[in-house]
Design a protein around this motif. Structure first.
Motif, PDB file in Angstrom:
ATOM      1  N   ARG A 115     -19.441   3.228 -21.727  1.00 58.17           N
ATOM      2  CA  ARG A 115     -19.873   4.448 -21.073  1.00 58.17           C
ATOM      3  C   ARG A 115     -19.989   3.798 -19.359  1.00 58.17           C
ATOM      4  N   ILE A 116     -20.637   2.561 -19.330  1.00 57.57           N
ATOM      5  CA  ILE A 116     -20.915   2.078 -17.983  1.00 57.57           C
ATOM      6  C   ILE A 116     -19.463   1.809 -17.313  1.00 57.57           C
ATOM      7  N   TYR A 117     -18.667   1.272 -17.969  1.00 62.91           N
ATOM      8  CA  TYR A 117     -17.207   0.972 -17.334  1.00 62.91           C
ATOM      9  C   TYR A 117     -16.594   2.533 -16.807  1.00 62.91           C
ATOM     10  N   ARG A 118     -16.740   3.548 -17.955  1.00 63.22           N
ATOM     11  CA  ARG A 118     -16.137   4.739 -17.427  1.00 63.22           C
ATOM     12  C   ARG A 118     -16.943   5.556 -16.416  1.00 63.22           C
ATOM     13  N   GLU A 119     -18.105   5.057 -16.112  1.00 61.94           N
ATOM     14  CA  GLU A 119     -18.819   5.901 -14.977  1.00 61.94           C
ATOM     15  C   GLU A 119     -18.486   4.993 -13.715  1.00 61.94           C
ATOM     16  N   GLY A 120     -17.334   4.198 -13.624  1.00 62.73           N
ATOM     17  CA  GLY A 120     -16.904   3.729 -12.442  1.00 62.73           C
ATOM     18  C   GLY A 120     -17.560   2.255 -11.974  1.00 62.73           C
ATOM     19  N   ASN A 121     -18.285   1.624 -12.907  1.00 66.85           N
ATOM     20  CA  ASN A 121     -18.618   0.286 -12.717  1.00 66.85           C
ATOM     21  C   ASN A 121     -17.741  -0.886 -13.074  1.00 66.85           C
ATOM     22  N   THR A 122     -18.000  -2.037 -12.641  1.00 64.76           N
ATOM     23  CA  THR A 122     -17.072  -3.154 -12.870  1.00 64.76           C
ATOM     24  C   THR A 122     -17.914  -4.025 -13.963  1.00 64.76           C
ATOM     25  N   VAL A 123     -17.241  -4.258 -15.114  1.00 62.59           N
ATOM     26  CA  VAL A 123     -17.954  -5.113 -16.049  1.00 62.59           C
ATOM     27  C   VAL A 123     -17.049  -6.308 -16.577  1.00 62.59           C
ATOM     28  N   ILE A 124     -17.885  -7.374 -16.593  1.00 68.51           N
ATOM     29  CA  ILE A 124     -17.369  -8.490 -17.194  1.00 68.51           C
ATOM     30  C   ILE A 124     -18.165  -9.332 -18.055  1.00 68.51           C
ATOM     31  N   VAL A 125     -17.332  -9.365 -19.273  1.00 67.69           N
ATOM     32  CA  VAL A 125     -18.149  -9.925 -20.359  1.00 67.69           C
ATOM     33  C   VAL A 125     -17.539 -11.062 -20.897  1.00 67.69           C
ATOM     34  N   VAL A 126     -18.529 -12.264 -21.052  1.00 64.07           N
ATOM     35  CA  VAL A 126     -17.969 -13.506 -21.379  1.00 64.07           C
ATOM     36  C   VAL A 126     -18.282 -13.867 -22.895  1.00 64.07           C
ATOM     37  N   THR A 127     -17.507 -14.009 -23.746  1.00 66.11           N
ATOM     38  CA  THR A 127     -17.528 -13.823 -25.139  1.00 66.11           C
ATOM     39  C   THR A 127     -16.730 -14.925 -25.836  1.00 66.11           C
ATOM     40  N   HIS A 128     -17.087 -15.244 -27.266  1.00 67.03           N
ATOM     41  CA  HIS A 128     -16.118 -16.035 -27.831  1.00 67.03           C
ATOM     42  C   HIS A 128     -15.499 -15.098 -29.217  1.00 67.03           C
ATOM     43  N   GLU A 129     -16.059 -13.908 -29.142  1.00 65.14           N
ATOM     44  CA  GLU A 129     -15.742 -12.932 -30.265  1.00 65.14           C
ATOM     45  C   GLU A 129     -14.570 -12.157 -29.942  1.00 65.14           C
ATOM     46  N   GLU A 130     -13.587 -12.327 -30.688  1.00 67.44           N
ATOM     47  CA  GLU A 130     -12.111 -11.599 -30.313  1.00 67.44           C
ATOM     48  C   GLU A 130     -12.512 -10.138 -30.477  1.00 67.44           C
ATOM     49  N   ASP A 131     -13.310  -9.571 -31.430  1.00 67.34           N
ATOM     50  CA  ASP A 131     -13.454  -8.348 -31.562  1.00 67.34           C
ATOM     51  C   ASP A 131     -14.425  -7.635 -30.396  1.00 67.34           C
ATOM     52  N   ILE A 132     -15.178  -8.373 -29.743  1.00 63.10           N
ATOM     53  CA  ILE A 132     -15.947  -7.972 -28.676  1.00 63.10           C
ATOM     54  C   ILE A 132     -14.798  -7.930 -27.423  1.00 63.10           C
ATOM     55  N   ALA A 133     -14.273  -9.098 -27.467  1.00 62.56           N
ATOM     56  CA  ALA A 133     -13.255  -9.269 -26.133  1.00 62.56           C
ATOM     57  C   ALA A 133     -12.147  -7.695 -26.097  1.00 62.56           C
ATOM     58  N   ARG A 134     -11.890  -7.461 -27.405  1.00 64.25           N
ATOM     59  CA  ARG A 134     -10.667  -6.282 -27.600  1.00 64.25           C
ATOM     60  C   ARG A 134     -11.357  -5.008 -26.908  1.00 64.25           C
ATOM     61  N   ARG A 149      -8.781 -24.311 -16.870  1.00 67.91           N
ATOM     62  CA  ARG A 149      -7.997 -23.517 -16.276  1.00 67.91           C
ATOM     63  C   ARG A 149      -7.341 -22.251 -16.943  1.00 67.91           C
ATOM     64  N   ILE A 150      -7.107 -21.305 -16.093  1.00 63.23           N
ATOM     65  CA  ILE A 150      -6.713 -19.935 -16.942  1.00 63.23           C
ATOM     66  C   ILE A 150      -5.364 -20.283 -17.707  1.00 63.23           C
ATOM     67  N   GLU A 151      -5.644 -20.106 -18.944  1.00 62.04           N
ATOM     68  CA  GLU A 151      -4.372 -20.255 -19.855  1.00 62.04           C
ATOM     69  C   GLU A 151      -3.605 -18.658 -20.036  1.00 62.04           C
ATOM     70  N   SER A 152      -4.255 -17.596 -19.766  1.00 65.48           N
ATOM     71  CA  SER A 152      -3.478 -16.143 -19.593  1.00 65.48           C
ATOM     72  C   SER A 152      -4.558 -15.344 -19.298  1.00 65.48           C
ATOM     73  N   ASP A 153      -3.817 -14.283 -18.582  1.00 69.29           N
ATOM     74  CA  ASP A 153      -4.758 -13.175 -17.873  1.00 69.29           C
ATOM     75  C   ASP A 153      -3.762 -12.054 -18.293  1.00 69.29           C
ATOM     76  N   GLU A 154      -4.119 -11.207 -19.077  1.00 68.93           N
ATOM     77  CA  GLU A 154      -3.370 -10.022 -19.570  1.00 68.93           C
ATOM     78  C   GLU A 154      -4.089  -8.724 -19.725  1.00 68.93           C
ATOM     79  N   TYR A 155      -3.714  -7.488 -19.615  1.00 72.26           N
ATOM     80  CA  TYR A 155      -4.177  -6.390 -19.450  1.00 72.26           C
ATOM     81  C   TYR A 155      -4.011  -5.988 -20.976  1.00 72.26           C
ATOM     82  N   ASN A 156      -4.969  -5.505 -21.690  1.00 72.50           N
ATOM     83  CA  ASN A 156      -5.175  -4.982 -22.879  1.00 72.50           C
ATOM     84  C   ASN A 156      -4.743  -3.809 -23.307  1.00 72.50           C
ATOM     85  N   PRO A 157      -3.463  -3.388 -23.639  1.00 70.68           N
ATOM     86  CA  PRO A 157      -2.908  -2.331 -23.869  1.00 70.68           C
ATOM     87  C   PRO A 157      -3.619  -1.146 -24.996  1.00 70.68           C
ATOM     88  N   ASN A 158      -4.276  -1.817 -25.700  1.00 66.48           N
ATOM     89  CA  ASN A 158      -4.998  -1.058 -26.895  1.00 66.48           C
ATOM     90  C   ASN A 158      -6.320  -1.555 -27.088  1.00 66.48           C
TER      91      ASN A 158
END
Length: 244
Positions: free
Chosen positions: A192-211, A223-232
């Motif tokens: 909801r915070i994101y949808r209201e126009g905020n910039t959100v950065i979450v640091v996590t080791h959990e795949e289900d949270i990252a999704r 180093r950055i190994e990958s940087d990809e937009y999440n289509p789903n």
């Protein structure tokens, strides 16, 4: 992408630590641009550099070399007092361990950043109450942390992060101490915070949270190994539960 406004620009950032007689490159030439109203997850195994990058993004540390521009201001070479001022103005932090003051009520905890911003007491309390209402805690304003559940304490922490209207919300393992149901509730709140126009950065080791994020940045060996937009992305719908 080039028409969107960058809020974070990191250019060839290096961070080197001395460990005994050895130099450890925690960050080894990181380039990263985060745009206004991005929802980014930063991931990586232990030792990948994600915690160091989080400290850099949060102005808790400065690079050994390279440039970091936050919301148009170069913060790369600032001293601790200058960084503290930037942190309070530009960044809302949410931590795994909540970091609430145990003797303070929810509304007093949320108002703390406004003290450092020089806001009057009456305005502090009004804005803190508004922030708590926005996370569904209008009936818990006078409760202390030990009188609330883990999910409620984390929502107090989110309200505190929002109260100064920061440029970015930076969350470090925000569901790490929560059960699955409560984690879903908190991720709905970030959605909801994101949808209201905020910039959100979450640091996590959990795949289900990252999704839940719209973009996933993975680090390995500084180093950055990958940087990809999440289509789903995993989308949360519904309302916050008063009991969570």
């Amino acid at each position: 992408m080039e028409n969107r406004e960058p809020i974070i620009l990191i250019d060839d950032i290096h961070k080197t630590y001395e460990v005994g007689d050895q130099l450890v490159n925690a960050l080894d030439g990181v380039d990263l641009t985060i745009y206004r109203n991005d929802y980014v997850a930063i991931m990586g195994p232990s030792g990948s550099g994600k915690s160091t990058l989080m400290n850099m993004l949060g102005c808790l540390d400065t690079p050994t070399s390279g440039r970091y521009v936050l919301n148009g201001t170069d913060v790369s070479d600032m001293d601790e007092d200058e960084l503290a001022e930037v942190r309070n103005k530009e960044i809302g932090f949410v931590f795994q361990t909540f970091n609430l003051l145990p003797r303070y009520t929810a509304v007093e905890n949320v108002a703390v950043p406004l003290i450092y911003a020089g806001v009057s007491k009456s305005r502090r309390l009004r804005r803190a109450e508004e922030a708590l209402c926005s996370v569904g805690l209008e009936n818990r304003m006078e409760h202390r942390p030990n009188e609330m559940s883990g999910g409620q304490r984390q929502r107090v922490a989110v309200a505190r992060a929002l109260v100064n209207d920061p440029s970015i919300i930076l969350a470090d393992e925000p569901t790490g101490n929560l059960d699955t149901k409560t984690s879903i509730d908190i991720m709905y709140l970030f959605e909801r915070i994101y949808r209201e126009g905020n910039t959100v950065i979450v640091v996590t080791h959990e795949e289900d949270i990252a999704r839940h994020a719209r973009r996933i940045v993975r680090l390995r060996d500084g180093r950055i190994e990958s940087d990809e937009y999440n289509p789903n992305p995993t989308l949360q719908a519904g309302a916050l539960s008063e009991s969570v």
